[in-house]
Design an enzyme around this catalytic site. Structure first.
Site, PDB file in Angstrom:
ATOM      1  CG  HIS A 115      -0.396   0.246   2.521  1.00 34.21           C
ATOM      2  ND1 HIS A 115      -0.282  -0.733   3.483  1.00 34.21           N
ATOM      3  CD2 HIS A 115       0.111   1.365   3.096  1.00 34.21           C
ATOM      4  CE1 HIS A 115       0.256  -0.214   4.570  1.00 34.21           C
ATOM      5  NE2 HIS A 115       0.501   1.054   4.362  1.00 34.21           N
ATOM      6  CG  ASP A 145      -0.128  -4.067   2.623  1.00 33.50           C
ATOM      7  OD1 ASP A 145       0.105  -3.514   1.535  1.00 33.50           O
ATOM      8  OD2 ASP A 145      -0.247  -3.444   3.690  1.00 33.50           O
ATOM      9  CG  ASN A 216       6.224   3.901  12.105  1.00 36.06           C
ATOM     10  OD1 ASN A 216       5.703   4.704  12.874  1.00 36.06           O
ATOM     11  ND2 ASN A 216       7.508   3.571  12.180  1.00 36.06           N
ATOM     12  CB  SER A 217       3.226   1.555   6.070  1.00 37.08           C
ATOM     13  OG  SER A 217       2.001   1.716   6.716  1.00 37.08           O
ATOM     14  N   GLY A 273      -9.898 -25.156  -5.087  1.00 40.27           N
ATOM     15  CA  GLY A 273     -11.092 -25.189  -5.915  1.00 40.27           C
ATOM     16  C   GLY A 273     -12.392 -25.257  -5.148  1.00 40.27           C
TER      17      GLY A 273
END
Length: 486
Positions: A115, A145, A216-217, A273
């Protein structure tokens, strides 16, 4: 002494003290710290520099991504003589947003959050010495992410730690650039494991209380031995700044995803599946199972490993590789790191008896996952922040076109394909009208929803709890929450 210099000295002292304590506990002298190893599986020897505060911060970068932004604009007095007013139209533009990252392999390979760089037209990195360099996107994995960059610099590589060895109360450090305060350090302790961000996210996060704020991400979570045990990613959805609850992707997941991105630029995931539904209330009773006692198999892809193994719709999937299941998210977590060709052991119930089958996994068709929405960002929750969009429906109402993971809509159990018949008491038939009513809504809104296969619609409420503490996903909103195919 300038305030920023004092902060830097304090941060370095904290890191050094933690590292020294771990070395003393292992019977070593602090001045004889071990060299910093390379990332696991890289096959490269570590640099000769010592594993101290300087090395850790030299391995971390501030990531800058130039991304599109929109914001309401002020319209000045017009020809009719009206005064200045706020326009409902948005003004498009580009703005630099910051995050963090750290080196996982020699050659400038830096791991960060997806992100942080999602939608960017240009990415750069600021090094520990302040120099700003270009960065190339190598690969992404939206489902976890994570993203891999290659920066134009030779960075020391941090060593992966064992997140499975962490215990409640263990000291940790978060290194990153919150609010663009370049390479800051916060300290805390481990507060929990396998935390959920929302009802769909398959990652079981490490909880800690080292302060995380926007920027901080993507930065590393460091244990007392100076090793990376997690990738700092999020705070509770309802929070804007640090509230003492911080979430990090466990090192084992981050390491495996990072290695795959380094090798292939993407992550291939195994495909079983199955489309499944949680069992709660009357549905569970009708199936002769306790609430939360497994997943009802709704559909089986006829060209999948599950079909080849003889699995049929109507059976209950109770466990995968010994991991018991009670919600579709549990199955997504169980298969998160499974690769095509891996064998999985499935525990099932056919209404008469429990049985077990083993089957290999195929390659997952199509996209590997949608973009996530768990950003430590500067954008407060807005009236548009319910997290869903609409499209025309071939039946009644309007169709749910998309649901943002982690949004109020996702927490309430809404999913793509649901039909929204009304907002409040106002019947809907036009997607544009539905979007407009969401835009004008207050902090709470009621939707009359019909899910595929249901004959009776139900009302659910969406709430924007700005600034409040985290709350658990509202699984009761749709007790028969479904997911797949997995």
């Amino acid at each position: 002494m300038p305030y920023t210099d004092t902060r830097a000295l304090i941060a370095a002292a904290v890191i050094t003290a933690l590292l020294a304590g771990a070395q003393l506990a292992a019977g070593r002298q602090p001045e004889r710290a071990a060299p910093l190893p390379a990332a696991a599986g890289s096959g490269m020897s570590g640099p000769a520099a010592r594993a101290d505060a300087e090395i850790i911060t030299r391995s971390v970068v501030t990531v800058y991504a130039e991304r599109a932004v929109s914001q309401p604009v002020m319209v000045m007095a017009g020809s009719e003589g009206e005064g200045a007013r706020n326009s409902t139209d948005d003004q498009e533009g580009w703005s630099w947003r910051s995050g963090s990252g750290f080196a996982i392999a020699q050659g400038g390979y830096v791991l960060t959050n997806f992100h942080v760089i999602s939608g960017a037209r240009r990415v750069e990195a600021r090094l520990a010495n302040g120099r700003r360099v270009g960065a190339e996107l190598i690969g992404t994995d939206p489902l976890t992410d994570l993203a891999l960059l290659r920066v134009q610099a030779d960075l020391p590589v941090l060593e992966w730690g064992d997140d499975g060895a962490l215990r409640i109360g263990a000291p940790v450090l978060a290194v990153g650039s919150p609010l663009d305060f370049h390479l800051s350090v916060s300290s805390g302790v481990i507060g929990g494991f396998a935390r959920a961000y929302d009802g769909a996210d398959p990652v079981g996060y490490i909880q800690h209380d080292a302060a995380l704020n926007p920027g901080n991400s993507g930065g590393p979570l460091i244990d007392a031995s100076g090793r990376v045990v997690g990738v700092n990613t999020a705070i509770p959805q309802e929070a804007f700044f640090n509230v003492g609850i911080s979430l990090a992707i466990p090192a084992d997941i981050a390491r495996q995803v990072g290695d795959a991105l380094l090798e292939n630029g993407r992550v291939e995931r195994g495909y079983l599946g199955l489309t499944v539904r949680a069992l709660h209330g009357p549905l569970a009773s009708a199936m002769g199972r306790p609430s939360g006692g497994g997943l009802l198999i709704e559909a089986v892809d006829p060209h999948s490993p599950a079909a080849d193994a003889g699995i049929r719709a109507g059976q209950m999937l109770l466990a995968v590789n010994g991991i018991e299941l009670s919600a579709p998210r549990d199955l997504a977590r169980a298969l998160l790191l499974a690769r095509p060709g891996n064998t999985v052991s499935l525990s099932l119930h056919d209404g008469q008896a429990r049985f077990r089958v083993e089957t290999g996994l195929d390659t997952r068709p199509g996209d590997e996952g949608q973009a996530v929405s768990r950003e430590l960002s500067f954008e407060p929750v807005s009236r548009r922040g319910y997290g869903l969009s609409f499209a025309a429906s071939e039946t009644a109402g309007v169709a749910v076109a998309s649901v943002v993971p982690g949004s109020p809509a996702a927490l309430a159990g809404l999913r793509q394909g649901d039909s929204v018949l009304a907002i409040g008491a106002i019947d809907l038939s036009d997607p544009d009208e539905a979007e407009a009513r969401l835009h004008l809504a207050r902090r709470e809104i009621a939707l009359r929803v019909l899910r595929g296969g249901d004959t009776v619609p139900r009302y659910i409420a969406l709430t924007l709890d700005e600034g409040m503490a985290a709350r658990a996903p509202d699984h009761a909103a749709f007790a028969d929450a479904a997911g797949g195919p997995f």
